[in-house]
Design an enzyme around this catalytic site. Structure first.
Site, mmCIF file in Angstrom:
data_model
loop_
_atom_site.group_PDB
_atom_site.id
_atom_site.type_symbol
_atom_site.label_atom_id
_atom_site.label_comp_id
_atom_site.label_asym_id
_atom_site.label_seq_id
_atom_site.Cartn_x
_atom_site.Cartn_y
_atom_site.Cartn_z
ATOM 1 N N ARG A 38 0.726 -1.203 0.015
ATOM 2 C CA ARG A 38 -0.137 0.169 0.017
ATOM 3 C C ARG A 38 0.971 1.116 -0.066
ATOM 4 N NH1 ARG A 38 -2.820 -3.987 2.821
ATOM 5 N NH2 ARG A 38 -1.757 -3.130 4.918
ATOM 6 N N GLU A 64 5.718 -9.633 14.786
ATOM 7 C CA GLU A 64 5.360 -10.358 15.866
ATOM 8 C C GLU A 64 5.325 -11.654 16.075
ATOM 9 O OE1 GLU A 64 1.147 -9.223 16.348
ATOM 10 O OE2 GLU A 64 0.909 -10.033 18.156
HETATM 11 P P1 AMP Z 1 4.632 -2.486 11.322
HETATM 12 O O1 AMP Z 1 5.991 -2.978 10.940
HETATM 13 O O2 AMP Z 1 4.364 -3.197 12.497
HETATM 14 O O3 AMP Z 1 4.845 -0.948 11.683
HETATM 15 O O4 AMP Z 1 3.576 -2.633 10.302
HETATM 16 C C1 AMP Z 1 3.298 -2.009 9.431
HETATM 17 C C2 AMP Z 1 2.825 -2.456 8.104
HETATM 18 O O5 AMP Z 1 2.014 -3.456 8.429
HETATM 19 C C3 AMP Z 1 2.414 -1.651 7.135
HETATM 20 O O6 AMP Z 1 2.701 -1.917 5.744
HETATM 21 C C4 AMP Z 1 0.918 -1.842 7.036
HETATM 22 O O7 AMP Z 1 0.566 -1.745 6.002
HETATM 23 C C5 AMP Z 1 0.655 -3.164 7.863
HETATM 24 N N1 AMP Z 1 -0.172 -2.953 9.061
HETATM 25 C C6 AMP Z 1 0.108 -3.265 10.218
HETATM 26 N N2 AMP Z 1 -0.788 -3.271 11.155
HETATM 27 C C7 AMP Z 1 -2.066 -2.802 10.473
HETATM 28 C C8 AMP Z 1 -3.417 -2.659 10.533
HETATM 29 N N3 AMP Z 1 -3.785 -2.805 11.840
HETATM 30 N N4 AMP Z 1 -4.134 -2.374 9.419
HETATM 31 C C9 AMP Z 1 -3.650 -2.184 8.291
HETATM 32 N N5 AMP Z 1 -2.371 -2.637 8.155
HETATM 33 C C10 AMP Z 1 -1.368 -2.928 8.965
#
Ligand code: AMP
Length: 176
Positions: free
Chosen positions: A62, A99
């Site tokens: 995205r 995670e």
């Molecule tokens: P992070 O590495 O944990 O910051 O996760 C970010 C990535 O995971 C981004 O590319 C988001 O598109 C996706 N992502 C994580 N959590 C969500 C959520 N609750 N809703 C939509 N996309 C998420």
């Protein structure tokens, strides 16, 4: 409609327990489907981009949508950071912790030159692992990060703590 009249949060749909139990997925497709809301999102993101940047780096998948539109608006090029095995040229790769398990991101070695200034874009900042890994990939090319710009930030996951040495801007915040 003017871009300031649009409340971007109104166009984010929350889907509980997707893609797995416990995740409240923030679905950006209603915003993308509305021309005024999409344009407003890109205009608002552009307000936080320093003049003189050389490129927008978008994170699969995205981040490609928002990053490419932002690059067009800023009149600069777009650089994709992709999941493994997708980029055809020579790449730098970085492995990072999710995670549950590990993931890998890649960037073309010739995507940015030393001294270039880049903006990193994704749809959402959660724990910050994805964006922090992208910062490292960009720096491996000798380029500098001007800022990281997100449409959405999940404040309660404190992802910006992993991005302490870079300016972070998010258009929509969820406190909990
Ligand atoms: P992070 O590495 O944990 O910051 O996760 C970010 C990535 O995971 C981004 O590319 C988001 O598109 C996706 N992502 C994580 N959590 C969500 C959520 N609750 N809703 C939509 N996309 C998420």
């Amino acid at each position: 409609m003017t871009t300031t009249a649009v409340n971007l949060a109104d166009y984010i749909r929350e889907i509980p327990d997707f893609p797995k139990p416990g995740i409240n997925f923030k679905d950006v497709t209603p915003l993308l489907a509305d021309g005024d809301a999409f344009a407003a999102a890109i205009s608002q993101m552009a307000c936080f981009v320093e003049s003189g940047v050389d490129a927008v780096v978008g994170i699969e998948s995205r981040g490609f949508i928002f990053g490419a539109a932002l690059a067009q608006q800023m009149g600069v090029g777009f650089v994709p950071v992709r999941k493994p095995g997708k980029l055809p040229g020579r790449v730098h790769a970085i492995e990072y912790e999710l995670e549950y398990g590990m993931d890998v991101l890649e960037i073309h070695r010739d995507a940015l030159a030393a001294g270039h200034r880049a903006v990193i874009v994704d749809d959402l900042l959660a724990t910050g692992g994805t964006a922090a890994s992208t910062v490292q990939l960009v720096r491996r090319l000798g380029a500098e990060i001007s800022s990281c710009v997100f449409l959405i930030e999940l404040d309660f996951l404190q992802g910006r703590e992993k991005l302490q040495d870079v300016p972070v801007h998010s258009m929509i915040h969820y406190a909990g």
